[in-house]
Design an enzyme around this catalytic site. Structure first.
Site, PDB file in Angstrom:
ATOM      1  N   ASP A  77       0.818  -1.370   0.088  1.00  0.00           N
ATOM      2  CA  ASP A  77       0.000   0.139  -0.187  1.00  0.00           C
ATOM      3  C   ASP A  77       0.778   1.218  -0.112  1.00  0.00           C
ATOM      4  OD1 ASP A  77      -2.961  -0.496   0.463  1.00  0.00           O
ATOM      5  OD2 ASP A  77      -2.168  -1.840   1.881  1.00  0.00           O
ATOM      6  N   ARG A  85       4.212   3.359   2.883  1.00  0.00           N
ATOM      7  CA  ARG A  85       5.171   2.376   3.824  1.00  0.00           C
ATOM      8  C   ARG A  85       6.570   2.384   3.239  1.00  0.00           C
ATOM      9  NH1 ARG A  85       0.547   2.543   5.624  1.00  0.00           N
ATOM     10  NH2 ARG A  85      -1.236   1.015   5.168  1.00  0.00           N
ATOM     11  N   ARG A 148      -7.438  10.281   1.364  1.00  0.00           N
ATOM     12  CA  ARG A 148      -6.904   9.385   0.399  1.00  0.00           C
ATOM     13  C   ARG A 148      -7.944   9.633  -0.931  1.00  0.00           C
ATOM     14  NH1 ARG A 148      -7.721   4.055   3.530  1.00  0.00           N
ATOM     15  NH2 ARG A 148      -6.728   3.016   1.751  1.00  0.00           N
ATOM     16  N   LYS A 178      -8.799   1.040  -6.126  1.00  0.00           N
ATOM     17  CA  LYS A 178      -9.559   0.630  -4.959  1.00  0.00           C
ATOM     18  C   LYS A 178     -10.506   1.586  -4.343  1.00  0.00           C
ATOM     19  CE  LYS A 178      -6.086   1.629  -1.732  1.00  0.00           C
ATOM     20  NZ  LYS A 178      -5.201   1.161  -0.785  1.00  0.00           N
ATOM     21  N   HIS A 179     -11.626   1.242  -3.745  1.00  0.00           N
ATOM     22  CA  HIS A 179     -11.902  -0.017  -2.942  1.00  0.00           C
ATOM     23  C   HIS A 179     -13.549  -0.264  -3.740  1.00  0.00           C
ATOM     24  CE1 HIS A 179      -9.567   2.027  -0.139  1.00  0.00           C
ATOM     25  NE2 HIS A 179      -9.130   0.573   0.296  1.00  0.00           N
ATOM     26  N   HIS A 191     -12.469  -1.981   8.441  1.00  0.00           N
ATOM     27  CA  HIS A 191     -11.616  -2.699   9.272  1.00  0.00           C
ATOM     28  C   HIS A 191     -12.344  -3.151  10.660  1.00  0.00           C
ATOM     29  CE1 HIS A 191      -8.590  -0.321   6.926  1.00  0.00           C
ATOM     30  NE2 HIS A 191      -7.766  -0.884   7.094  1.00  0.00           N
ATOM     31  N   ASP A 263      -9.319  -6.866  -0.663  1.00  0.00           N
ATOM     32  CA  ASP A 263      -8.738  -5.713   0.623  1.00  0.00           C
ATOM     33  C   ASP A 263      -8.512  -6.878   1.486  1.00  0.00           C
ATOM     34  OD1 ASP A 263      -7.821  -3.966   2.264  1.00  0.00           O
ATOM     35  OD2 ASP A 263      -9.833  -2.818   2.283  1.00  0.00           O
TER      36      ASP A 263
END
Length: 485
Positions: A77, A85, A148, A178-179, A191, A263
């Protein structure tokens, strides 16, 4: 051949492995992972919090190690902005995120930024980027998308979806839009639960699906599903596990023939009630090709998931043809990735984007000496993680404040005789940030407010600066404007 023979045949076991993207701890691959790669494992998903990315140099060594054992997809990601990251989890990303790029609304700049991001990933051996997020963020209080997203207008998001896919893939890295079918119209975090998106097909066509169509037309290598409940489409089932969403909507209605990846299946929205192995089977039946298992799902989860897939084939729930179909799609993506020419890293594009995104209301004061910078408390969501943010790299005596009783008085005392800057992050979602800012403005109307999240809450009396993101590039752009550097 009997059904049991089919389910235990070596080619079926290899096909099952070819759908899995597990994770692992540390900066070197464990023996079990190398063995699984040799046996046909699709690849891995890398996570900063599991220690996979201590430095670009170590990551390059890790991906080289993985490729000695197989031909893996190495996925990460790396959205830029707040979700980073590749080293940015320590210092912040040198690239602004989607909200800033949407504020600038220059698709060619977006293409440059994503090309440079892709080039940095390719240099360290990552070949699949779980980006861009092409969600249309229509819910201000969305706890997981926010900055995002490129914005709330489907046409704008579509322009930048196409540009970001093109830029990423010009660097030889597969993009993953995504998503799907779109996580922007909900105030829940997948999540933690199964978010509700109360939209019928007509509304989806006008809003959520517009950027996905653009990403598909741009040739995106993959599309990632979201764990979203769209009652009109999925009838209470998360989209990741829904044939109506994956096969009916994405494959048949949108005509997408590339790789579909889930995901992370450890998320509550996918597996909370049924567990990862069963969620994996249901996702494959629904039409997914690759299964992202999650950051803490290692050898034991791989074994349990392979057993569940084998059992599903034996009982006829999952056909061998469905696994072969997934293998054909992932095989075509591997062929596309092979021998792609490199692109040049262009970090100047990141800072240019961040500078152009800044919006200022009011006249900035001319301080006599450095102002006191106050950074408010703001917990990042699970997708963002503990990425550093704020202006403290340019303000050595910056203070953190949580808005508790007495905080404003202490700040005002420390700021006596000097300028005052209060730094927010999504203040519309944090009552403590709003309360502290209001108290400071009441006593010090000259306070400069810097919003590093979405600029939804705007105090009327302040000099107000919006950066549309909290990446290192956004922070530097704001620091330059304020004369801190």
């Amino acid at each position: 051949m009997t059904t049991d023979d089919i389910a235990t045949a070596p080619d079926i076991a290899r096909l099952a492995r070819g759908t899995l993207l597990p994770s692992f701890p540390g900066a070197t691959a464990p023996r079990w992972l190398l063995d699984e790669l040799e046996a046909g494992l699709a690849g891995v998903t890398l996570f900063a919090l599991t220690g996979n990315v201590p430095s670009p140099e170590s990551l390059a060594a890790l991906t080289a190690q993985l490729r000695k054992a197989g031909d893996p997809f190495v996925a990460i990601d790396e959205e830029g902005g707040d979700v980073t990251r590749l080293g940015g989890h320590r210092s912040g990303s040198p690239y602004p995120g989607n909200a800033a790029l949407g504020a600038v609304d220059d698709p060619e700049l977006t293409r440059r930024v994503y090309r440079s991001l892709g080039a940095e990933l390719a240099e360290v051996g990552v070949n699949v980027n779980f980006a861009p997020s092409v969600d249309v963020n229509t819910a201000d209080d969305n706890p997981v998308i926010g900055t995002r997203s490129f914005g709330s207008d489907p046409g704008l998001v579509a322009r930048h979806a196409a540009a970001s896919v093109a830029g990423t893939q010009e660097a030889g890295v597969a993009a993953c839009a995504k998503h799907f079918p779109g996580h922007g119209a909900t105030v829940d975090d997948s999540h933690l639960s199964v978010p509700l998106v109360d939209a019928g097909l007509d509304l989806l066509e006008r809003r959520e699906l517009v950027p996905f169509r653009a990403a598909i037309e741009a040739g995106t290598g993959a599309v990632m599903t979201g764990h979203l409940n769209l009652p009109a489409i999925t009838r209470g089932v998360p989209a990741t596990l829904s044939p109506e969403a994956i096969t009916g909507l994405l494959r048949e209605r949108l005509g997408y023939q590339g790789v579909i990846v889930t995901d992370a299946l450890d998320m509550e929205g996918a597996s909370g009630a049924i567990g990862i192995p069963e969620a994996s089977v249901r996702a494959l039946v629904a039409g997914a090709d690759l299964l992202c298992l999650g950051p803490n799902e290692h050898a034991e989860t791989v074994r349990a998931t392979l057993a569940a897939i084998g059992g599903a084939v034996r009982t006829g729930r999952l056909s061998p043809e469905r696994l072969r179909d997934a293998a054909e799609r992932t095989g075509r993506l591997r062929e596309w990735l092979a021998g792609r020419p490199p692109a040049a890293v262009d970090r100047a594009a990141g800072l240019e984007g961040a500078r152009r995104a800044v919006r200022v209301r009011g006249a900035l004061p001319g301080w006599n000496g450095a102002p006191l910078v106050v950074e408010t408390e703001s917990a990042g969501n699970i997708a963002v993680g503990p990425t550093p943010w704020g202006l403290h790299p340019w303000a050595p005596d910056a203070v953190r404040a949580d808005g508790a009783d007495g905080t404003a008085e202490r700040v005002l005392k420390d700021a006596a005789g000097r300028g005052l800057v209060v730094v927010l992050r999504d203040a519309h979602r944090h009552a403590g940030q709003r309360a502290l800012t209001t108290a400071l403005l009441t006593a010090r109307p000259d306070t400069v407010v810097v919003e590093m999240g979405l600029p939804v809450w705007r105090p009327e009396s302040a000099v107000y600066v919006a950066t549309y993101g909290a990446a290192a590039a956004n922070a530097q752009a704001a620091a330059e404007l304020l004369g801190l550097c």
